[in-house]
Design a protein around this motif. Structure first.
Motif, PDB file in Angstrom:
ATOM      1  N   ALA A 218       0.831  -1.200   0.000  1.00  0.00           N
ATOM      2  CA  ALA A 218       0.000   0.000   0.000  1.00  0.00           C
ATOM      3  C   ALA A 218       0.866   1.250   0.000  1.00  0.00           C
ATOM      4  CB  ALA A 218      -0.923  -0.007   1.214  1.00  0.00           C
ATOM      5  N   LEU A 219       1.953   1.230   0.764  1.00  0.00           N
ATOM      6  CA  LEU A 219       2.842   2.385   0.825  1.00  0.00           C
ATOM      7  C   LEU A 219       3.609   2.563  -0.487  1.00  0.00           C
ATOM      8  CD1 LEU A 219       4.241   2.030   4.456  1.00  0.00           C
ATOM      9  CD2 LEU A 219       2.323   3.394   3.649  1.00  0.00           C
ATOM     10  N   ILE A 220       3.994   1.463  -1.112  1.00  0.00           N
ATOM     11  CA  ILE A 220       4.685   1.554  -2.407  1.00  0.00           C
ATOM     12  C   ILE A 220       3.756   2.167  -3.457  1.00  0.00           C
ATOM     13  CG2 ILE A 220       5.557   0.149  -4.328  1.00  0.00           C
ATOM     14  CD1 ILE A 220       6.908  -1.634  -2.288  1.00  0.00           C
ATOM     15  N   VAL A 221       2.488   1.733  -3.458  1.00  0.00           N
ATOM     16  CA  VAL A 221       1.520   2.291  -4.405  1.00  0.00           C
ATOM     17  C   VAL A 221       1.356   3.794  -4.170  1.00  0.00           C
ATOM     18  CG1 VAL A 221      -0.911   2.287  -5.076  1.00  0.00           C
ATOM     19  CG2 VAL A 221       0.294   0.128  -4.779  1.00  0.00           C
ATOM     20  N   ARG A 222       1.310   4.206  -2.905  1.00  0.00           N
ATOM     21  CA  ARG A 222       1.186   5.633  -2.595  1.00  0.00           C
ATOM     22  C   ARG A 222       2.440   6.398  -3.018  1.00  0.00           C
ATOM     23  NH1 ARG A 222      -2.892   7.645   0.287  1.00  0.00           N
ATOM     24  NH2 ARG A 222      -4.401   6.213   1.211  1.00  0.00           N
ATOM     25  N   SER A 223       3.596   5.770  -2.842  1.00  0.00           N
ATOM     26  CA  SER A 223       4.841   6.422  -3.263  1.00  0.00           C
ATOM     27  C   SER A 223       4.888   6.588  -4.782  1.00  0.00           C
ATOM     28  CB  SER A 223       6.046   5.603  -2.778  1.00  0.00           C
ATOM     29  OG  SER A 223       7.249   6.185  -3.206  1.00  0.00           O
ATOM     30  N   GLN A 224       4.373   5.599  -5.507  1.00  0.00           N
ATOM     31  CA  GLN A 224       4.309   5.716  -6.963  1.00  0.00           C
ATOM     32  C   GLN A 224       3.375   6.856  -7.378  1.00  0.00           C
ATOM     33  OE1 GLN A 224       3.102   1.696  -7.733  1.00  0.00           O
ATOM     34  NE2 GLN A 224       5.184   0.992  -8.194  1.00  0.00           N
ATOM     35  N   ALA A 225       2.278   7.025  -6.641  1.00  0.00           N
ATOM     36  CA  ALA A 225       1.372   8.150  -6.918  1.00  0.00           C
ATOM     37  C   ALA A 225       2.080   9.477  -6.653  1.00  0.00           C
ATOM     38  CB  ALA A 225       0.119   8.035  -6.053  1.00  0.00           C
ATOM     39  N   LEU A 226       2.930   9.520  -5.614  1.00  0.00           N
ATOM     40  CA  LEU A 226       3.713  10.730  -5.338  1.00  0.00           C
ATOM     41  C   LEU A 226       4.696  11.001  -6.476  1.00  0.00           C
ATOM     42  CD1 LEU A 226       4.367  12.977  -3.274  1.00  0.00           C
ATOM     43  CD2 LEU A 226       6.083  11.433  -2.302  1.00  0.00           C
ATOM     44  N   ASP A 227       5.297   9.955  -7.033  1.00  0.00           N
ATOM     45  CA  ASP A 227       6.178  10.102  -8.197  1.00  0.00           C
ATOM     46  C   ASP A 227       5.440  10.769  -9.353  1.00  0.00           C
ATOM     47  OD1 ASP A 227       8.687   9.235  -7.518  1.00  0.00           O
ATOM     48  OD2 ASP A 227       8.296   7.153  -7.974  1.00  0.00           O
ATOM     49  N   ARG A 228       4.236  10.278  -9.624  1.00  0.00           N
ATOM     50  CA  ARG A 228       3.457  10.841 -10.731  1.00  0.00           C
ATOM     51  C   ARG A 228       3.089  12.299 -10.443  1.00  0.00           C
ATOM     52  NH1 ARG A 228       1.519   5.468 -10.585  1.00  0.00           N
ATOM     53  NH2 ARG A 228      -0.201   6.018  -9.194  1.00  0.00           N
ATOM     54  N   ALA A 229       2.788  12.595  -9.177  1.00  0.00           N
ATOM     55  CA  ALA A 229       2.457  13.976  -8.811  1.00  0.00           C
ATOM     56  C   ALA A 229       3.659  14.896  -9.005  1.00  0.00           C
ATOM     57  CB  ALA A 229       1.974  14.029  -7.355  1.00  0.00           C
ATOM     58  N   TYR A 230       4.860  14.383  -8.689  1.00  0.00           N
ATOM     59  CA  TYR A 230       6.060  15.208  -8.923  1.00  0.00           C
ATOM     60  C   TYR A 230       6.261  15.432 -10.425  1.00  0.00           C
ATOM     61  CZ  TYR A 230      10.803  16.613  -9.742  1.00  0.00           C
ATOM     62  OH  TYR A 230      11.892  17.289 -10.221  1.00  0.00           O
ATOM     63  N   ARG A 231       6.021  14.414 -11.226  1.00  0.00           N
ATOM     64  CA  ARG A 231       6.159  14.564 -12.679  1.00  0.00           C
ATOM     65  C   ARG A 231       5.206  15.641 -13.193  1.00  0.00           C
ATOM     66  NH1 ARG A 231       4.927   9.414 -16.392  1.00  0.00           N
ATOM     67  NH2 ARG A 231       2.944   9.704 -15.312  1.00  0.00           N
ATOM     68  N   ASP A 232       3.965  15.659 -12.689  1.00  0.00           N
ATOM     69  CA  ASP A 232       3.006  16.697 -13.080  1.00  0.00           C
ATOM     70  C   ASP A 232       3.466  18.072 -12.602  1.00  0.00           C
ATOM     71  OD1 ASP A 232       1.439  14.757 -14.244  1.00  0.00           O
ATOM     72  OD2 ASP A 232       0.094  14.552 -12.515  1.00  0.00           O
ATOM     73  N   LEU A 233       4.062  18.122 -11.413  1.00  0.00           N
ATOM     74  CA  LEU A 233       4.572  19.384 -10.883  1.00  0.00           C
ATOM     75  C   LEU A 233       5.696  19.928 -11.768  1.00  0.00           C
ATOM     76  CD1 LEU A 233       4.908  21.556  -8.708  1.00  0.00           C
ATOM     77  CD2 LEU A 233       6.239  19.934  -7.369  1.00  0.00           C
ATOM     78  N   ALA A 234       6.596  19.054 -12.173  1.00  0.00           N
ATOM     79  CA  ALA A 234       7.690  19.483 -13.053  1.00  0.00           C
ATOM     80  C   ALA A 234       7.149  19.976 -14.391  1.00  0.00           C
ATOM     81  CB  ALA A 234       8.673  18.331 -13.260  1.00  0.00           C
ATOM     82  N   ALA A 235       6.116  19.306 -14.917  1.00  0.00           N
ATOM     83  CA  ALA A 235       5.515  19.734 -16.188  1.00  0.00           C
ATOM     84  C   ALA A 235       4.835  21.093 -16.036  1.00  0.00           C
ATOM     85  CB  ALA A 235       4.515  18.686 -16.673  1.00  0.00           C
ATOM     86  N   ALA A 236       4.178  21.321 -14.890  1.00  0.00           N
ATOM     87  CA  ALA A 236       3.507  22.605 -14.665  1.00  0.00           C
ATOM     88  C   ALA A 236       4.506  23.747 -14.550  1.00  0.00           C
ATOM     89  CB  ALA A 236       2.659  22.527 -13.394  1.00  0.00           C
ATOM     90  N   ALA A 237       5.722  23.447 -14.060  1.00  0.00           N
ATOM     91  CA  ALA A 237       6.753  24.485 -13.913  1.00  0.00           C
ATOM     92  C   ALA A 237       7.511  24.739 -15.204  1.00  0.00           C
ATOM     93  CB  ALA A 237       7.733  24.085 -12.809  1.00  0.00           C
ATOM     94  N   LYS A 238       7.310  23.904 -16.202  1.00  0.00           N
ATOM     95  CA  LYS A 238       8.101  23.993 -17.436  1.00  0.00           C
ATOM     96  C   LYS A 238       8.002  25.354 -18.123  1.00  0.00           C
ATOM     97  CE  LYS A 238       9.134  21.384 -21.650  1.00  0.00           C
ATOM     98  NZ  LYS A 238       8.755  20.218 -22.493  1.00  0.00           N
ATOM     99  N   PRO A 239       6.803  25.986 -18.226  1.00  0.00           N
ATOM    100  CA  PRO A 239       6.744  27.290 -18.903  1.00  0.00           C
ATOM    101  C   PRO A 239       7.608  28.362 -18.247  1.00  0.00           C
ATOM    102  CG  PRO A 239       4.547  26.351 -18.715  1.00  0.00           C
ATOM    103  CD  PRO A 239       5.456  25.482 -17.897  1.00  0.00           C
ATOM    104  N   LEU A 240       7.978  28.191 -16.970  1.00  0.00           N
ATOM    105  CA  LEU A 240       8.829  29.182 -16.310  1.00  0.00           C
ATOM    106  C   LEU A 240      10.257  29.138 -16.823  1.00  0.00           C
ATOM    107  CD1 LEU A 240       7.700  28.885 -12.582  1.00  0.00           C
ATOM    108  CD2 LEU A 240       6.961  30.527 -14.292  1.00  0.00           C
ATOM    109  N   GLY A 241      10.598  28.112 -17.583  1.00  0.00           N
ATOM    110  CA  GLY A 241      11.969  27.962 -18.051  1.00  0.00           C
ATOM    111  C   GLY A 241      12.157  28.253 -19.518  1.00  0.00           C
ATOM    112  N   VAL A 242      11.192  28.926 -20.160  1.00  0.00           N
ATOM    113  CA  VAL A 242      11.335  29.196 -21.584  1.00  0.00           C
ATOM    114  C   VAL A 242      12.381  30.285 -21.808  1.00  0.00           C
ATOM    115  CG1 VAL A 242       9.018  28.446 -22.178  1.00  0.00           C
ATOM    116  CG2 VAL A 242       9.378  30.790 -21.466  1.00  0.00           C
ATOM    117  N   SER A 243      12.750  30.466 -23.058  1.00  0.00           N
ATOM    118  CA  SER A 243      13.955  31.225 -23.395  1.00  0.00           C
ATOM    119  C   SER A 243      13.958  32.650 -22.854  1.00  0.00           C
ATOM    120  CB  SER A 243      14.126  31.246 -24.913  1.00  0.00           C
ATOM    121  OG  SER A 243      12.965  31.789 -25.519  1.00  0.00           O
TER     122      SER A 243
END
Length: 662
Positions: free
Chosen positions: A533-558
């Protein structure tokens, strides 16, 4: 054979499970086969109008990209609906050809319904895309009513070929794809070790070296997440059946990712010797053990890095064994009963994101239509197409602006190259068709990597086709660029003015989601839930971090390179580090029943309080330059990677967002 093996290894390392290769091959094979069949009909039985070919190619592309139903039967139903809808849209466009203003209003209505229909599931997303593209083809190529049977033939051939390619020629196979994705994981581990070896040979560790190593770790995470996606969610539930082979694969993938991250974390504190890394790459067990034993006697900090490398080697071996024990039927996905499927509900409230998106895109395409018509009465459709597509798969106005820029840049460079190539081939059909097929393949192979690259190759294809039709001129391609710019600017402008979703808003939502997953993980540990159960929750946290990184991507444009990306990367690194230590915590807490004491529970409560504070501030961390602490200068012993250490490091990572308090 050796060259073939090297090419395969390179492809696996850069394209996990050959997913991009398979998608590009499917679309290219569908287009080529459909066009060849229609050409055979054209020359052997009866001539076909250009619109039949245009509709077949358009539906071949959308059939490869938009049809995402779970089963082959559901995909077939979607394709049948798409053929009926597609031909109906072309017929409607043909019927309204003499009533231009009515036709334009109908086109905008279809766009609104196509976008709003996405909220009803994957089938209606696909049908909406088919409807939009079919009306586009009908309005652009203007077939007559007597040509409708030929159009139906083109659509039916395209749908049939697409379905056969998807189910027979290049079918999805979870077992095969999991094995390929696992091979990609192993290849990316080797790439990470090769990068580490290159850094270890340098006299000094530079910031660019840190960035390169973290980039390799991110690529490894992508491959792990893809491998996990081929294992049915039912087999990753908190209480799997005893001895379920796919659950062992999940755990070993999780451990491998954790071990690889630990190697990076510890190597940045104490770089391992070159001989040890070379032994890891050569898979020389005796040399690894000898080198580790030698280091144990000489350097305690370096010994921890060596232990992390040994752990990584052991986990790779465990993963290989668990895959050998895996049976194809272990990955069968239990069918969902009809009662579990959510009914479609019509929601016309202003708070509905689907309605907002439909209004945005309809308004953007309407503006593009007006200015496109002012520029050209015959080619204004390119402006509408650009305005429609720049909104696809974007989450904020920053995302839309970046995509509009990518589409414009890809079109510009594609036109320049297209003029040169089109002039060289001079409309030779024996050169144009193979080159067009190659460019189509490259366009959709790179779609997931770079939207600009995809647009570049599509522009080259259009230039080649214009040369085949004898209408390739710089003026025509310039007009296409101008129409594309009109559509891109209209899309970006509407994204900033009408129901704007600021990048900050998207970041706020992503941070709240990340905080919710971290809170759920720690509360689950507090309640004594099982290890899986904890591993499944940790995997969900991984996916949430991936979404967070994608949401921050426009801040890094040229245009922000001077002021922000350094701070943005630093803030993301804190969230990434916290995600890593949450993974350590999740993996170890279930193995340490005696660790759950009063002190442990108090530490969890303190971390939960920090998470709540971070959730309240949200995206402010990415905008308040200078409010993020530097890296933690601390030795992290892998031999003591217990739950308490993971919990402590989560707290340290969270506190780095509050340097004044720290």
């Amino acid at each position: 054979m050796e060259i073939r093996s090297r090419v395969r290894d390179w492809l696996l390392a850069n394209d996990p499970a050959f997913s991009r290769l398979r998608q590009a091959t499917r679309i290219t094979a569908t287009i080529v086969t459909s066009v060849l069949l229609l050409m055979a009909f054209h020359f052997l039985i009866a001539p076909l109008p250009p619109a039949a070919y245009g509709l077949a190619v358009s539906l071949s592309i959308e059939g490869g990209l938009a049809v995402r139903d779970r089963t082959h039967g559901e995909q077939l139903v979607t394709r049948v609906i798409a053929v009926v809808v597609g031909v109906s849209m072309v017929a409607l466009a043909s019927l309204l050809e003499s009533h231009r203003y009515v036709s334009d209003v109908v086109f905008l209505t279809i766009i609104f319904l196509a976008v709003y229909g996405r909220s009803f599931g994957p089938r209606w997303f696909a049908v909406g895309m088919f409807a939009f593209m079919s009306y586009f083809i009908g309005a652009y190529l203007r077939p007559t009513a007597d040509q409708l049977p030929a159009l139906f033939l083109g659509a039916a051939v395209s749908a049939t070929v697409a379905h056969l390619v998807r189910t027979v020629l290049l079918p999805d196979n979870r077992y095969r794809d999991l094995l390929r994705a696992a091979a990609s994981v192993q290849q990316r581990v080797d790439q990470m070790l090769e990068e580490l070896l290159d850094v270890a040979r340098k006299p000094m560790l530079l910031e660019t070296d840190r960035t390169r190593l973290h980039r390799r770790e991110e690529r490894l995470k992508e491959a792990v997440l893809m491998a996990e996606s081929f294992i049915p969610t039912e087999n990753r539930r908190p209480e799997p059946e005893p001895g379920l082979a796919s659950s062992d694969v999940v755990i070993n993938l999780f451990d491998l990712h954790l071990a690889a991250e630990s190697v990076i974390v510890l190597s940045l504190q104490a770089m391992p010797p070159v001989a040890l890394i070379e032994a890891m790459l050569a898979r020389n067990t005796a040399e690894i053990e000898a080198e580790t034993a030698r280091i144990d006697k000489t350097n305690e900090r370096l010994a921890e890095t060596a232990k992390a490398l040994s752990w990584l080697r052991n986990v790779r071996q465990r993963l290989a064994r668990s895959l050998e024990n895996l049976d194809e039927h272990d990955l069968d996905d239990p069918s969902k009963p009809e009662t579990d499927r959510q009914p479609m509900r019509l929601d016309l409230s202003v708070d509905n994101p689907a309605l907002k998106s439909a209004i945005q895109i309809t308004l953007a395409t309407g503006i593009a239509m007006v200015f496109g018509l002012m520029l050209s009465r015959d080619r204004w459709f390119w402006a509408v197409l650009a305005a429609f597509l720049v909104f696809t798969n974007t989450r904020s106005r920053g995302d839309t602006a970046v995509k509009a820029l990518q589409r414009s840049a890809g079109t510009l460079f594609g036109i320049v190259v297209g003029i040169v190539v089109g002039t060289l081939v001079a409309g030779n059909i024996y050169l144009v068709l193979p080159l067009s097929a190659l460019c189509v393949f490259l366009a959709f192979y790179f779609l997931a990597v770079s939207y600009a690259t995809m647009t570049f190759f599509v522009s080259v294809v259009l230039s080649l086709l214009y040369s085949l039709m004898g209408v390739l001129t710089p003026e025509l391609l310039q007009l296409r660029l101008e129409e594309t710019l009109i559509g891109s600017i209209a899309g970006a402008a509407v994204a900033f003015v009408v129901f704007p979703t600021r990048t900050r808003t998207s970041l706020d939502a992503a941070i709240k989601s990340w905080c919710a997953e971290l809170t759920g993980l720690m509360q689950a540990a507090r309640e004594g839930q099982s290890g899986m159960a904890l591993i499944v929750r940790s995997q969900a946290l991984d996916r949430a971090y991936r979404d967070l990184a994608a949401a921050a991507k426009p801040l890094g444009v040229s245009w922000q390179l001077v002021t922000r990306p350094g701070h943005v990367r630093q803030t993301l690194a804190i969230f990434m580090g916290c995600t890593y230590w949450a993974r350590v915590f999740a993996r170890r807490v279930a193995d340490e029943a005696d660790a759950v004491d009063t002190t442990f529970l108090n530490d969890i409560d303190q971390n939960l309080a920090l998470v709540r504070a971070i959730e309240e501030k949200g995206a402010g961390y990415f905008y308040d330059v200078g409010r993020v602490a530097g890296p933690v200068d601390r030795h992290l012993p892998i031999s003591k990677d217990d739950a308490e250490l993971g919990l402590e490091m989560i707290g340290i990572s969270l506190n780095r967002l509050h340097p004044a308090a720290a």
